[in-house]
Write an enzyme that holds these catalytic residues in place. Structure first.
Site, short mmCIF file in Angstrom:
data_model
loop_
_atom_site.label_atom_id
_atom_site.label_comp_id
_atom_site.label_asym_id
_atom_site.label_seq_id
_atom_site.Cartn_x
_atom_site.Cartn_y
_atom_site.Cartn_z
N HIS A 114 1.30 -21.89 2.52
CA HIS A 114 1.16 -21.84 1.07
C HIS A 114 -0.21 -21.30 0.66
O HIS A 114 -1.24 -21.87 0.99
CB HIS A 114 1.34 -23.26 0.53
CG HIS A 114 1.33 -23.38 -0.95
ND1 HIS A 114 0.55 -24.30 -1.62
CD2 HIS A 114 2.02 -22.72 -1.90
CE1 HIS A 114 0.77 -24.22 -2.91
NE2 HIS A 114 1.65 -23.26 -3.10
N HIS A 147 -3.93 -17.81 -7.99
CA HIS A 147 -2.93 -18.74 -8.50
C HIS A 147 -3.07 -19.02 -9.99
O HIS A 147 -2.11 -18.90 -10.75
CB HIS A 147 -2.98 -20.05 -7.73
CG HIS A 147 -2.02 -21.08 -8.25
ND1 HIS A 147 -2.35 -21.98 -9.25
CD2 HIS A 147 -0.73 -21.34 -7.93
CE1 HIS A 147 -1.31 -22.75 -9.51
NE2 HIS A 147 -0.31 -22.38 -8.72
#
Length: 290
Positions: free
Chosen positions: A39, A81
């Protein structure tokens, strides 16, 4: 990805099914265990979404990495992100009068000046926010595979087409990559649908947990339904696998974000196809032990 998975149900009432092979996700190990996806790279061990995190995942022996893509003020795609630069860079120090420091308010050249590693640890001081082009070159160099998330697409009209252009320029839309090395996902139904319309050969993933009765609608444009591990059950995963989509294969699920051995074993027991994790080594060890 983020835990806020907004499901736009009303937009889907007129829609129905698309899929991925539940066994293809296991190609990394050659077993029936779930595949393991790092991730934002191996983000427990290196600053998320940086080239260092990609390299750390590679050093740990993981083929699959996940990232997030957004767009600068001058139209360059970057890997980060948050829609703000504040959490993971020193933007507040370099540009103190530019709050709230949104990615879309800065040029690529300005973002390239930022330190995206010091917040994580001194050894990563000077790490940069990579452009998508730079990121793809590193993933290619490492012979890795990618789950690419289009982040906040409502902020960046046309980002789907632009993302596909970069992927194409870097050789990632060749048949071998599309079949085995690439998934494009988003929390936005419209974004996933757009990618599927533009390139129906690409594997796509919707991030969220639709109701079981809604799954056929999502499956029209998503090969995967990738849900938070806190929201799924054995019955839900079985229902998802029972649907077949345009690629003639069952829907898949990559569940997120699982960082403990117990969580990994639970996910495997539910029958998911992959586990997205900040700690891929922890998850792999748990899965190997069963």
């Amino acid at each position: 990805m983020h835990a806020r998975a907004a499901v736009t149900t009303t937009a889907l009432l007129g829609a129905s099914v698309l899929a991925l092979p539940s066994t293809a996700a296991h190609a990394d190990t050659g077993t029936e265990r779930p595949s393991v996806v790092a991730h934002r790279g191996a983000s427990a061990y290196a600053p998320e979404n940086t080239l260092a995190a990609v390299d750390k995942a590679d050093a740990l022996g993981f083929d699959w990495v996940e990232n997030d893509v957004q767009r600068t003020r001058d139209g360059v795609l970057v890997v980060i992100h948050d829609d703000s630069l504040a959490r993971t860079t020193d933007v507040e120090r370099l540009f103190p009068r530019r709050a709230p420091w949104k990615v879309r308010d800065f040029t690529a050249a300005e973002i390239a000046r930022l330190d995206a590693g010091s917040w994580f640890g001194a050894r990563y001081a000077g790490a940069r926010v990579p452009t998508l082009k730079q990121y793809m070159k590193r993933v290619s160099r490492n012979h890795q595979k990618l789950v690419l998330e289009i982040k906040n697409p409502a902020l960046y009209p046309g980002i789907e087409r632009e993302t596909l252009k970069v992927l194409g320029n870097e050789g990632w839309l060749a048949p071998s990559h599309v079949r085995n090395r690439l998934v494009v996902q988003s929390f936005s139904t419209n974004s996933v649908r757009t990618v599927h319309t533009l390139r129906p050969d690409i594997k796509t993933g919707f991030l969220g947990t639709p109701k079981v009765w809604e799954l056929p609608a999502y499956a029209r444009f998503a090969d995967q339904v990738n849900s938070s591990h806190t929201t799924i059950s054995l019955g839900y995963v079985a229902a998802l696998h029972g649907l077949e989509g345009p690629h003639g294969r069952p829907l898949e699920m990559l569940t997120w974000t699982v960082d403990t051995a117990a969580g990994a074993r639970r996910a495997a027991g539910l029958g998911v196809d992959g586990v997205i994790t900040n700690k891929p080594d922890v998850v792999r060890a748990a899965l190997l032990r069963g």
